[in-house]
Design a protein around this motif. Sequence first.
Motif, PDB file in Angstrom:
ATOM      1  N   ARG A 131       0.837  -1.209   0.000  1.00 37.99           N
ATOM      2  CA  ARG A 131       0.000   0.000   0.000  1.00 37.99           C
ATOM      3  C   ARG A 131       0.872   1.260   0.000  1.00 37.99           C
ATOM      4  O   ARG A 131       0.573   2.252  -0.667  1.00 37.99           O
ATOM      5  N   ARG A 159       7.499  -6.848  -6.388  1.00 39.76           N
ATOM      6  CA  ARG A 159       7.326  -7.787  -5.262  1.00 39.76           C
ATOM      7  C   ARG A 159       8.685  -8.144  -4.661  1.00 39.76           C
ATOM      8  O   ARG A 159       8.831  -8.194  -3.444  1.00 39.76           O
ATOM      9  N   ARG A 202      -0.312 -12.286   1.844  1.00 33.56           N
ATOM     10  CA  ARG A 202      -0.855 -13.253   0.895  1.00 33.56           C
ATOM     11  C   ARG A 202       0.143 -14.369   0.599  1.00 33.56           C
ATOM     12  O   ARG A 202      -0.243 -15.453   0.218  1.00 33.56           O
ATOM     13  N   ASP A 203       1.442 -14.034   0.739  1.00 34.16           N
ATOM     14  CA  ASP A 203       2.494 -14.985   0.353  1.00 34.16           C
ATOM     15  C   ASP A 203       3.550 -15.110   1.439  1.00 34.16           C
ATOM     16  O   ASP A 203       4.690 -15.443   1.160  1.00 34.16           O
ATOM     17  N   ARG A 248      -2.947 -13.672 -10.500  1.00 38.21           N
ATOM     18  CA  ARG A 248      -1.694 -13.105 -11.037  1.00 38.21           C
ATOM     19  C   ARG A 248      -0.620 -14.198 -11.097  1.00 38.21           C
ATOM     20  O   ARG A 248      -0.646 -15.149 -10.299  1.00 38.21           O
TER      21      ARG A 248
HETATM   22  O1   DC Z   1      -3.921  -7.073   3.103  1.00 38.90           O
HETATM   23  P1   DC Z   1      -4.169  -5.764   2.365  1.00 38.90           P
HETATM   24  O2   DC Z   1      -5.603  -5.545   1.972  1.00 38.90           O
HETATM   25  O3   DC Z   1      -3.592  -4.570   3.057  1.00 38.90           O
HETATM   26  O4   DC Z   1      -3.333  -5.924   0.986  1.00 38.90           O
HETATM   27  C1   DC Z   1      -3.316  -4.910   0.041  1.00 38.90           C
HETATM   28  C2   DC Z   1      -3.015  -5.473  -1.335  1.00 38.90           C
HETATM   29  O5   DC Z   1      -1.664  -5.948  -1.386  1.00 38.90           O
HETATM   30  C3   DC Z   1      -3.906  -6.607  -1.809  1.00 38.90           C
HETATM   31  O6   DC Z   1      -4.383  -6.308  -3.123  1.00 38.90           O
HETATM   32  C4   DC Z   1      -3.016  -7.804  -1.881  1.00 38.90           C
HETATM   33  C5   DC Z   1      -1.627  -7.252  -1.916  1.00 38.90           C
HETATM   34  N1   DC Z   1      -0.713  -8.059  -1.107  1.00 38.90           N
HETATM   35  C6   DC Z   1       0.066  -8.964  -1.765  1.00 38.90           C
HETATM   36  O7   DC Z   1      -0.027  -9.115  -2.976  1.00 38.90           O
HETATM   37  N2   DC Z   1       0.963  -9.709  -1.054  1.00 38.90           N
HETATM   38  C7   DC Z   1       1.063  -9.564   0.266  1.00 38.90           C
HETATM   39  N3   DC Z   1       1.954 -10.303   0.932  1.00 38.90           N
HETATM   40  C8   DC Z   1       0.244  -8.644   0.954  1.00 38.90           C
HETATM   41  C9   DC Z   1      -0.648  -7.910   0.222  1.00 38.90           C
END
Ligand code: DC
Length: 227
Positions: free
Chosen positions: A36, A107, A130-131, A187
């Motif tokens: 973010r 990333r 997420r990862d 993705r």
């Molecule tokens: O958890 P969040 O809603 O703050 O995440 C914001 C965005 O970042 C969401 O579109 C997924 C991405 N994200 C990601 O791709 N990998 C992560 N480790 C954390 C978040």
Amino acid sequence: MVITIDGPAGSGKSTVARHIARRLNLQYVDTGASYRAAAWLVISYKVDLANESALIELIRSMQYVPGPLMEDMTQRIWVNGTEVTAAIRTPAVSDMTSRLATNAAIRSILVEVQRNLASSGGNGAVLEGRDTGTVVCPNADLKVFLEASPVERARRRANEMAETGSQCDERVVLEQLQNRDNRDSTRSASPLTKAPDAHVVDTDGKAIDVVVNEVLSKLPLNAMAPA
Ligand code: DC
């Protein structure tokens, strides 16, 4: 000790991860906040998404500074000296974030930032995202994948937004959430996936304490031993 908590938006990751960090005195790493922050920077500098080298240069130079977890479980965030705690939670930043998060080069810059933050905690860290169990800390002592139904997740997100004073309609939030879920899980670069060794915890209709205790009950005994 390292604990990773992954799952889709609104699955309860942030709340659960913060409670666990507090209980076990671990460093809290909100990986989504770093994506973010990068999105906020890209919007602020009006960099064209098609200009990949400019994006990478900007994000590589980002000074991302999360503060400690506060008494009320909030965490303040600074980017290049400006506080962005509220600014990184707007719908425009959320949308830009999930676009940037599809870029493998971006990333890998942010994964480095996240690993450095995780290793800065003396006792270890709790990472949420997420990862975090698949890419950021594949050797974590405990990996958790949180799930909840889309309607429940949209309700939680709408409540969070209402608390920060943003106007929102639950149906619109649900639609945006499903669009982001779709982008996050389809993705090619580190899509949202459950690590094969992650414990799945369904948070639908459960109180925070119940979920936190369920997660803590999965901790391997040797993870608590001094290094
Ligand atoms: O958890 P969040 O809603 O703050 O995440 C914001 C965005 O970042 C969401 O579109 C997924 C991405 N994200 C990601 O791709 N990998 C992560 N480790 C954390 C978040």
